[in-house]
Write an enzyme that holds these catalytic residues in place. Structure first.
Site, PDB file in Angstrom:
ATOM      1  N   ASP A   1       0.855  -1.186   0.000  1.00  0.00           N
ATOM      2  CA  ASP A   1       0.000   0.000   0.000  1.00  0.00           C
ATOM      3  C   ASP A   1       0.893   1.238   0.000  1.00  0.00           C
ATOM      4  O   ASP A   1       2.104   1.141   0.138  1.00  0.00           O
ATOM      5  CB  ASP A   1      -0.967  -0.026   1.188  1.00  0.00           C
ATOM      6  CG  ASP A   1      -0.258  -0.067   2.533  1.00  0.00           C
ATOM      7  OD1 ASP A   1       0.957   0.173   2.576  1.00  0.00           O
ATOM      8  OD2 ASP A   1      -0.926  -0.341   3.544  1.00  0.00           O
TER       9      ASP A   1
ATOM     10  N   ASP B   1      -7.838  -7.448   0.778  1.00  0.00           N
ATOM     11  CA  ASP B   1      -6.889  -7.720   1.857  1.00  0.00           C
ATOM     12  C   ASP B   1      -7.548  -7.323   3.159  1.00  0.00           C
ATOM     13  O   ASP B   1      -8.425  -6.459   3.179  1.00  0.00           O
ATOM     14  CB  ASP B   1      -5.606  -6.890   1.687  1.00  0.00           C
ATOM     15  CG  ASP B   1      -5.848  -5.435   2.069  1.00  0.00           C
ATOM     16  OD1 ASP B   1      -5.513  -5.059   3.211  1.00  0.00           O
ATOM     17  OD2 ASP B   1      -6.399  -4.671   1.247  1.00  0.00           O
TER      18      ASP B   1
ATOM     19  N   CYS C   1     -12.470 -29.098   7.915  1.00  0.00           N
ATOM     20  CA  CYS C   1     -11.304 -28.270   7.581  1.00  0.00           C
ATOM     21  C   CYS C   1     -10.031 -29.108   7.680  1.00  0.00           C
ATOM     22  O   CYS C   1      -9.870 -29.895   8.609  1.00  0.00           O
ATOM     23  CB  CYS C   1     -11.234 -27.079   8.540  1.00  0.00           C
ATOM     24  SG  CYS C   1      -9.808 -26.009   8.275  1.00  0.00           S
TER      25      CYS C   1
ATOM     26  N   CYS D   1      -6.874 -27.788   7.855  1.00  0.00           N
ATOM     27  CA  CYS D   1      -5.731 -27.043   8.396  1.00  0.00           C
ATOM     28  C   CYS D   1      -5.170 -27.779   9.616  1.00  0.00           C
ATOM     29  O   CYS D   1      -5.852 -28.600  10.220  1.00  0.00           O
ATOM     30  CB  CYS D   1      -6.150 -25.619   8.767  1.00  0.00           C
ATOM     31  SG  CYS D   1      -6.880 -25.471  10.414  1.00  0.00           S
TER      32      CYS D   1
ATOM     33  N   CYS E   1      -7.308 -27.853  12.894  1.00  0.00           N
ATOM     34  CA  CYS E   1      -8.487 -28.731  12.888  1.00  0.00           C
ATOM     35  C   CYS E   1      -8.102 -30.204  12.752  1.00  0.00           C
ATOM     36  O   CYS E   1      -8.783 -31.085  13.286  1.00  0.00           O
ATOM     37  CB  CYS E   1      -9.420 -28.338  11.748  1.00  0.00           C
ATOM     38  SG  CYS E   1     -10.153 -26.704  11.966  1.00  0.00           S
TER      39      CYS E   1
ATOM     40  N   HIS F   1      -5.611 -21.437  10.863  1.00  0.00           N
ATOM     41  CA  HIS F   1      -6.977 -21.867  10.537  1.00  0.00           C
ATOM     42  C   HIS F   1      -7.735 -20.767   9.793  1.00  0.00           C
ATOM     43  O   HIS F   1      -8.369 -21.014   8.759  1.00  0.00           O
ATOM     44  CB  HIS F   1      -7.769 -22.263  11.790  1.00  0.00           C
ATOM     45  CG  HIS F   1      -9.238 -22.361  11.506  1.00  0.00           C
ATOM     46  ND1 HIS F   1      -9.797 -23.458  10.889  1.00  0.00           N
ATOM     47  CD2 HIS F   1     -10.239 -21.454  11.666  1.00  0.00           C
ATOM     48  CE1 HIS F   1     -11.089 -23.232  10.697  1.00  0.00           C
ATOM     49  NE2 HIS F   1     -11.386 -22.022  11.165  1.00  0.00           N
TER      50      HIS F   1
END
Length: 375
Positions: free
Chosen positions: A92, A266, A304, A306, A309, A335
């Protein structure tokens, strides 16, 4: 060297899917960019961020110019090498942080004088200096320097601010010059007024940019007002260039933005939430600090994949958060970022297969169910 380009692959209503080609790899759109404020996505290793499915990160010009300084990053080989991230980076311009974080700022036609929130030192940021800093950082996608008033603001103030940002956009373009392999995005301003947004979009297209951002939203106006602007703002921008909605947001904000023609977003939310014990799941938000989780052997989300999880129970996640252990923020951030990237992949597939409306209905229905029943 790969020149920056955008291939639009499919549309479904206003929702779009495509690929942005950069010298450091492709970015699948719609894309969610995790925020690596000071050269790191907090609580995550760069390879872990990549493992969640992220194609691109965002870096903050304001934070990096103050600490460790853009010159120091350049001496270390640029931001990619410095933070060990070999995929694309968007930076940015510093404008938003100057407005929201800096002390004692003073704005005039030329730029902004401000005092650092870190140590009180005095700095001067102009469109030209913002371009120089982003060049030193070596970012693949550079943002124009703009001014962003907090909403609500009166229309006269919004109009003056937008026109100043358009003059700064021209100066940013001039200072950016010709940098093959690097892209410069213009930022549309104009608050929640359609005529001002149209004037801004026209001014930006006259200057000519590699992509266009919808700026000045997610600054306090609320989701309804934001979606109201997104009903028309993306359509005011070129269809053959990426459209980036800055600083958004919650999962339903992201889905609503893509539905209205946005390609990139974002937000600090998934990482910030992870550090404060909040998990985003397909069934809505889970507050892991609540006592209901302390004896629960089930994962956050059984669907999930990840690490949080796959390998840990709600009881463990509750325990490490309560105990103030670092692994709590690491697992919940992983996660959350994984879930956000799963949303993006789900939308990309749905748009390509012309079933976005059905996907969106299912997304909202699952969230409406709420969290799993307590044991």
């Amino acid at each position: 060297m790969t020149r920056f380009s955008f291939d639009l692959k499919a549309t479904d209503g206003k929702a779009r899917t495509g690929v942005i080609h950069t010298q450091r790899g492709d970015i699948r759109t719609p894309a969610f960019m995790p925020v690596g404020t000071a050269g790191t996505v907090k609580a995550m290793m760069p390879e872990s961020v990549a493992a969640t499915g992220a194609d691109i990160l965002l870096g903050n010009t304001y934070h990096l110019m103050l600490r460790p300084t853009a010159e120091r990053v350049a001496n270390m080989g640029g931001l990619h090498k410095f933070m060990n991230w070999d995929k694309p980076i968007l930076t940015d311009s510093g404008g938003f942080q100057v407005m929201s974080l800096a002390d004692l700022r003073k704005l005039n036609e030329d730029g902004v004088t401000f005092r650092s929130h870190v140590d009180g030192s005095k700095h001067y940021l102009t469109p030209e200096r913002s371009m120089e800093i982003q060049k030193l950082l070596g970012s693949d996608i550079v943002m124009c320097f703009d001014e962003c008033p907090a909403l609500p603001a009166d229309e006269k103030r919004v109009a003056e601010s937008m026109r100043l940002s358009m003059r700064w956009a021209q100066r940013s373009r001039d200072a950016f010059g010709d940098r093959p392999g690097h892209a410069l995005f213009g930022i549309q301003q104009g608050g929640v007024t359609e005529e001002l947004r149209a004037e801004s979009a026209e001014a930006l297209q006259k200057i000519g940019f590699d992509g266009y951002a919808v700026g000045g939203l997610a600054v306090g106006e609320g989701q309804e007002a934001m979606f109201g602007v997104l009903e028309y703002a993306p359509d005011q921008l070129p269809a053959d260039k990426p459209r980036y909605l800055m600083g958004v947001g919650k999962p339903d904000d992201i889905v609503g933005a893509v539905k209205r023609g946005i390609d990139m977003m974002d937000c600090v939310l998934p990482s910030r939430s992870g550090r404060t014990g909040q998990a985003w799941t397909r069934r809505g938000q889970v507050n892991i600090k609540n006592a209901r989780h302390q004896d629960d052997p089930r994962p956050l989300d059984e669907n999930c994949s990840c690490p949080a999880c796959r390998n840990y129970s709600r009881a463990y996640l509750h325990h490490v958060f309560r105990a103030g252990e670092m692994i709590s923020g690491m697992l919940l951030t992983w996660h959350n970022l994984h879930y956000y990237q799963e949303i993006m992949q789900g939308m990309r597939d749905a748009i390509a297969e012309q079933r976005f409306d059905a996907w969106e209905a299912d997304f909202h229905a699952q969230r409406a169910d709420g969290d799993i029943e307590r044991l």
